[in-house]
Write a protein that holds these residues in place. Structure first.
Motif, PDB file in Angstrom:
ATOM      1  N   LYS A   1       0.831  -1.211   0.000  1.00 47.91           N
ATOM      2  CA  LYS A   1       0.000   0.000   0.000  1.00 47.91           C
ATOM      3  C   LYS A   1       0.859   1.252   0.000  1.00 47.91           C
ATOM      4  CE  LYS A   1      -4.134  -1.934   2.204  1.00 47.91           C
ATOM      5  NZ  LYS A   1      -5.056  -1.840   3.361  1.00 47.91           N
ATOM      6  N   ILE A   2       1.994   1.211   0.734  1.00 49.78           N
ATOM      7  CA  ILE A   2       2.899   2.361   0.775  1.00 49.78           C
ATOM      8  C   ILE A   2       3.528   2.591  -0.591  1.00 49.78           C
ATOM      9  CG2 ILE A   2       4.956   3.330   1.863  1.00 49.78           C
ATOM     10  CD1 ILE A   2       2.549   3.106   3.713  1.00 49.78           C
ATOM     11  N   ILE A   3       3.897   1.485  -1.263  1.00 45.31           N
ATOM     12  CA  ILE A   3       4.470   1.602  -2.614  1.00 45.31           C
ATOM     13  C   ILE A   3       3.463   2.256  -3.547  1.00 45.31           C
ATOM     14  CG2 ILE A   3       5.253   0.296  -4.630  1.00 45.31           C
ATOM     15  CD1 ILE A   3       7.320   0.311  -2.462  1.00 45.31           C
ATOM     16  N   ASP A   4       2.188   1.820  -3.457  1.00 42.91           N
ATOM     17  CA  ASP A   4       1.147   2.406  -4.307  1.00 42.91           C
ATOM     18  C   ASP A   4       0.983   3.891  -4.026  1.00 42.91           C
ATOM     19  OD1 ASP A   4       0.748  -0.064  -5.382  1.00 42.91           O
ATOM     20  OD2 ASP A   4      -1.196  -0.445  -4.445  1.00 42.91           O
ATOM     21  N   GLN A   5       1.020   4.269  -2.748  1.00 43.58           N
ATOM     22  CA  GLN A   5       0.832   5.668  -2.370  1.00 43.58           C
ATOM     23  C   GLN A   5       1.983   6.553  -2.847  1.00 43.58           C
ATOM     24  OE1 GLN A   5       0.305   5.619   1.885  1.00 43.58           O
ATOM     25  NE2 GLN A   5      -1.682   4.562   1.779  1.00 43.58           N
ATOM     26  N   ARG A   6       3.219   6.070  -2.662  1.00 49.24           N
ATOM     27  CA  ARG A   6       4.380   6.903  -2.979  1.00 49.24           C
ATOM     28  C   ARG A   6       4.685   6.956  -4.469  1.00 49.24           C
ATOM     29  NH1 ARG A   6       7.680   8.597   1.206  1.00 49.24           N
ATOM     30  NH2 ARG A   6       9.390   8.836  -0.294  1.00 49.24           N
ATOM     31  N   PHE A   7       4.457   5.854  -5.159  1.00 47.24           N
ATOM     32  CA  PHE A   7       4.863   5.796  -6.568  1.00 47.24           C
ATOM     33  C   PHE A   7       3.686   5.721  -7.538  1.00 47.24           C
ATOM     34  CE2 PHE A   7       8.260   4.011  -3.996  1.00 47.24           C
ATOM     35  CZ  PHE A   7       9.335   4.788  -4.398  1.00 47.24           C
ATOM     36  N   GLY A   8       2.498   5.500  -6.983  1.00 51.01           N
ATOM     37  CA  GLY A   8       1.320   5.456  -7.837  1.00 51.01           C
ATOM     38  C   GLY A   8       1.015   4.056  -8.327  1.00 51.01           C
ATOM     39  N   PHE A   9      -0.272   3.703  -8.279  1.00 45.46           N
ATOM     40  CA  PHE A   9      -0.689   2.372  -8.715  1.00 45.46           C
ATOM     41  C   PHE A   9      -0.360   2.169 -10.202  1.00 45.46           C
ATOM     42  CE2 PHE A   9      -3.673  -0.588 -10.591  1.00 45.46           C
ATOM     43  CZ  PHE A   9      -3.670  -1.649  -9.694  1.00 45.46           C
ATOM     44  N   GLY A  10      -0.492   3.256 -10.987  1.00 44.69           N
ATOM     45  CA  GLY A  10      -0.218   3.154 -12.426  1.00 44.69           C
ATOM     46  C   GLY A  10       1.214   2.761 -12.717  1.00 44.69           C
ATOM     47  N   ALA A  11       2.165   3.301 -11.932  1.00 44.59           N
ATOM     48  CA  ALA A  11       3.573   2.954 -12.125  1.00 44.59           C
ATOM     49  C   ALA A  11       3.816   1.488 -11.781  1.00 44.59           C
ATOM     50  CB  ALA A  11       4.459   3.845 -11.263  1.00 44.59           C
ATOM     51  N   VAL A  12       3.157   1.022 -10.706  1.00 46.66           N
ATOM     52  CA  VAL A  12       3.283  -0.382 -10.315  1.00 46.66           C
ATOM     53  C   VAL A  12       2.711  -1.285 -11.406  1.00 46.66           C
ATOM     54  CG1 VAL A  12       2.557  -2.128  -8.649  1.00 46.66           C
ATOM     55  CG2 VAL A  12       3.235   0.147  -7.853  1.00 46.66           C
ATOM     56  N   ALA A  13       1.544  -0.909 -11.927  1.00 48.61           N
ATOM     57  CA  ALA A  13       0.897  -1.711 -12.972  1.00 48.61           C
ATOM     58  C   ALA A  13       1.754  -1.773 -14.237  1.00 48.61           C
ATOM     59  CB  ALA A  13      -0.480  -1.150 -13.293  1.00 48.61           C
ATOM     60  N   SER A  14       2.373  -0.643 -14.583  1.00 50.27           N
ATOM     61  CA  SER A  14       3.226  -0.612 -15.775  1.00 50.27           C
ATOM     62  C   SER A  14       4.415  -1.542 -15.618  1.00 50.27           C
ATOM     63  CB  SER A  14       3.710   0.817 -16.038  1.00 50.27           C
ATOM     64  OG  SER A  14       2.617   1.653 -16.356  1.00 50.27           O
ATOM     65  N   GLU A  15       4.962  -1.603 -14.401  1.00 52.23           N
ATOM     66  CA  GLU A  15       6.073  -2.516 -14.125  1.00 52.23           C
ATOM     67  C   GLU A  15       5.594  -3.969 -14.182  1.00 52.23           C
ATOM     68  OE1 GLU A  15       9.881  -3.837 -13.136  1.00 52.23           O
ATOM     69  OE2 GLU A  15       9.225  -1.812 -13.668  1.00 52.23           O
ATOM     70  N   ALA A  16       4.408  -4.237 -13.657  1.00 49.92           N
ATOM     71  CA  ALA A  16       3.873  -5.607 -13.617  1.00 49.92           C
ATOM     72  C   ALA A  16       3.599  -6.147 -15.013  1.00 49.92           C
ATOM     73  CB  ALA A  16       2.597  -5.634 -12.787  1.00 49.92           C
ATOM     74  N   VAL A  17       3.268  -5.261 -15.934  1.00 51.14           N
ATOM     75  CA  VAL A  17       2.949  -5.679 -17.301  1.00 51.14           C
ATOM     76  C   VAL A  17       4.124  -6.413 -17.945  1.00 51.14           C
ATOM     77  CG1 VAL A  17       2.598  -4.758 -19.641  1.00 51.14           C
ATOM     78  CG2 VAL A  17       1.150  -3.993 -17.773  1.00 51.14           C
ATOM     79  N   ASN A  18       5.364  -6.004 -17.620  1.00 50.54           N
ATOM     80  CA  ASN A  18       6.552  -6.585 -18.248  1.00 50.54           C
ATOM     81  C   ASN A  18       6.650  -8.100 -18.047  1.00 50.54           C
ATOM     82  OD1 ASN A  18       7.386  -4.069 -19.162  1.00 50.54           O
ATOM     83  ND2 ASN A  18       8.507  -3.636 -17.271  1.00 50.54           N
ATOM     84  N   SER A  19       6.226  -8.570 -16.884  1.00 54.09           N
ATOM     85  CA  SER A  19       6.273 -10.014 -16.642  1.00 54.09           C
ATOM     86  C   SER A  19       4.919 -10.680 -16.883  1.00 54.09           C
ATOM     87  CB  SER A  19       6.730 -10.291 -15.203  1.00 54.09           C
ATOM     88  OG  SER A  19       5.875  -9.646 -14.270  1.00 54.09           O
ATOM     89  N   ALA A  20       3.840  -9.920 -16.756  1.00 52.65           N
ATOM     90  CA  ALA A  20       2.503 -10.498 -16.901  1.00 52.65           C
ATOM     91  C   ALA A  20       2.169 -10.832 -18.355  1.00 52.65           C
ATOM     92  CB  ALA A  20       1.460  -9.544 -16.333  1.00 52.65           C
ATOM     93  N   VAL A  21       2.454  -9.908 -19.257  1.00 48.89           N
ATOM     94  CA  VAL A  21       2.052 -10.099 -20.647  1.00 48.89           C
ATOM     95  C   VAL A  21       2.690 -11.350 -21.269  1.00 48.89           C
ATOM     96  CG1 VAL A  21       2.208  -9.138 -22.984  1.00 48.89           C
ATOM     97  CG2 VAL A  21       1.416  -7.706 -21.093  1.00 48.89           C
ATOM     98  N   PRO A  22       4.015 -11.570 -21.150  1.00 50.62           N
ATOM     99  CA  PRO A  22       4.585 -12.796 -21.737  1.00 50.62           C
ATOM    100  C   PRO A  22       3.951 -14.077 -21.184  1.00 50.62           C
ATOM    101  CG  PRO A  22       6.332 -11.261 -21.161  1.00 50.62           C
ATOM    102  CD  PRO A  22       5.070 -10.716 -20.560  1.00 50.62           C
ATOM    103  N   GLU A  23       3.637 -14.078 -19.888  1.00 53.61           N
ATOM    104  CA  GLU A  23       3.068 -15.284 -19.291  1.00 53.61           C
ATOM    105  C   GLU A  23       1.634 -15.504 -19.766  1.00 53.61           C
ATOM    106  OE1 GLU A  23       2.301 -17.160 -14.855  1.00 53.61           O
ATOM    107  OE2 GLU A  23       4.140 -16.026 -15.284  1.00 53.61           O
ATOM    108  N   PHE A  24       0.843 -14.445 -19.826  1.00 54.32           N
ATOM    109  CA  PHE A  24      -0.538 -14.598 -20.287  1.00 54.32           C
ATOM    110  C   PHE A  24      -0.585 -14.917 -21.785  1.00 54.32           C
ATOM    111  CE2 PHE A  24      -1.564 -12.041 -16.416  1.00 54.32           C
ATOM    112  CZ  PHE A  24      -2.356 -12.999 -15.805  1.00 54.32           C
ATOM    113  N   TYR A  25       0.372 -14.380 -22.535  1.00 53.54           N
ATOM    114  CA  TYR A  25       0.466 -14.724 -23.961  1.00 53.54           C
ATOM    115  C   TYR A  25       0.721 -16.218 -24.114  1.00 53.54           C
ATOM    116  CZ  TYR A  25       2.900 -15.687 -28.339  1.00 53.54           C
ATOM    117  OH  TYR A  25       3.307 -16.264 -29.508  1.00 53.54           O
TER     118      TYR A  25
END
Length: 449
Positions: A52-76
């Motif tokens: 929650k602190i990471i989301d508050q300080r850096f923004g949920f959008g930034a976290v989501a953008s980082e998560a996409v890098n590993s999520a997309v290849p796996e879901f593909y």
């Protein structure tokens, strides 16, 4: 996860993948942990910052953008598995939507466009019979091998006459463009008729004696001026002819472990017969693959084919842009056959549930390293580092699938059963293995340690 598929070509699909929030959440948590390891947040140790602190300080959008890098290849990968598509190339991926807040209605959505193996309907192996021709061994075959052995023991003797095909000329070469020397070589030994150097050299040398010289126009095949026309000046220093030893018992004793020429010929015939059996096995393999293809034309991935044709043309001519229509046709036909063979064997390996062991892959790569005179461990490590291990596993699976398939059918020669077990091995040799689908990752993990 929702997947929609659009067929663009017989071998090309576009997948639109929409990921539910609960499926995306583990990747968000992983991204938060990775960010937490890299930043300093007052009051928290590095790597122990609450999500929650990471989301508050850096923004949920930034976290989501980082998560996409590993999520997309796996879901593909999961989407391809679910739809039972076999990729033939790397996908083109476009991320369309990324959630920007925790309670966002927007879901992760991406589009993957990829060339895939077409659906191939294989014939039933049970009951399949393939007729193979009988290899013929003639006296010419034996004599050609005997002549090749004689040449190994031949000597070169100087001759005082014009050079002819088969002679060896010692020559000096000087290539000039616009009157300026761009390349020169001295004391080069060249066999007339071998066509191993410049086009036109054989014709220029034939009929020349030692001390004579001539010139001709040729295309340079290497160096800074590769592909350019040049005036080639050639001087003949000497002409030598090959003198072969007489065929008799003395030659047999010098060239082999046999005492007589008849014994040597018998051994050569035996080797020729063994090679003929190998050619017969090769013919059986080719006929088997053709039988698998059936009568319907199998489409090949357009993009993959174009790249392979381009690479093949580069190997056919110094300047691919000047490739002839015949060269382009030959390249395309060869690539289409290669791709079709690969796809059919992939389909066969999948249908037979072929299994590949770590030892299979290691032995396969070690054999290639040996062919190139390389250290096997270094070669295998290079394959792993370059991300080519999956291709190696695929090659092994094709080979094992083909052998297993050929053992399932009947081969005949002139109406009699043909025994190819010496080339095909046995089913028992392929026990205690792991699935080819998971072998690549397992082997990579083990070898990379």
């Amino acid at each position: 996860m929702k997947i929609s598929v659009r067929n663009l070509e017989p071998t090309k699909v576009r997948l639109t993948v929409t990921v539910d929030p609960e499926e995306f959440e583990p990747f968000l948590d992983k991204a938060r942990k990775e960010i937490g390891k890299q930043v300093n947040v007052p009051g928290f140790r590095k790597g122990h910052v609450p999500g929650k602190i990471i989301d508050q300080r850096f923004g949920f959008g930034a976290v989501a953008s980082e998560a996409v890098n590993s999520a997309v290849p796996e879901f593909y990968s999961k989407a391809m598995d679910e739809k039972k598509f076999q990729p033939m190339d790397q996908p083109e991926i476009e991320v369309k939507d990324i959630p920007q807040k925790a309670d966002d209605d927007v879901k992760l959505k991406f589009i993957a466009t990829v060339e895939r193996r077409p659906d191939i309907k294989l014939p039933k192996l049970k009951g399949m019979t393939i007729e193979v021709s009988k290899p013929e061994i003639s006296e010419d075959d034996v004599n050609k091998r005997l002549d090749a052995l004689r040449q190994r023991f031949g000597t070169l003797v100087s001759v005082d006459r014009p050079a002819k095909k088969g002679d060896f000329a010692n020559i000096n070469l000087d290539a000039q463009i616009d009157g300026e020397s761009v390349d020169s070589q001295e004391g080069v030994s060249y066999e007339l008729g071998s066509a191993t150097m410049l086009d036109g050299l054989d014709e220029a040398l034939e009929g020349l004696s030692a001390g004579e010289e001539t010139s001709f126009e040729g295309t340079l095949e290497a160096g800074e001026h590769q592909g350019e026309k040049a005036q080639i000046n050639v001087q003949v220093n000497s002409v030598k002819a090959e003198e072969l030893p007489e065929l008799n018992d003395d030659f047999a004793q010098d060239a082999s472990e046999f005492d007589t020429l008849d014994e040597l010929k018998a051994d050569i015939r035996k080797a020729a017969e063994q090679d003929a059996k190998g050619r017969q096995a090769t013919e059986a393999r080719d006929l088997f693959i053709e039988q698998l293809k059936g009568d319907e034309e199998i489409p090949v991935p357009t993009g993959v084919k174009e790249r392979m044709v381009e690479e093949r043309i580069k190997g056919m001519t110094p300047d691919p842009k000047k490739a002839t229509d015949e060269q382009k046709k030959q390249a395309e036909e060869a690539v289409v056959k290669e791709l079709t063979d690969q796809m059919v064997l992939d389909a066969l390996a999948q249908s037979l549930e072929v299994e590949v062991t770590q030892a299979d892959v290691t032995n396969f790569l070690a054999s290639i390293a040996q062919q190139y005179g390389m250290d096997p461990s270094q070669f295998i490590q290079a394959i792993v580092n370059n991300g080519q291990l999956g291709s190696a596993v695929q090659e092994v699976a094709r080979s094992k699938g083909m052998l297993a398939g050929m053992r399932s059918v009947k081969f005949t020669c002139e109406g009699e059963d043909l025994d190819l077990s010496a080339f095909l091995g046995t089913d028992e040799e392929e026990e205690e293995s792991v699935k080819a689908a998971s072998a690549a990752a397992a082997v990579a993990d083990e070898i990379a340690k």
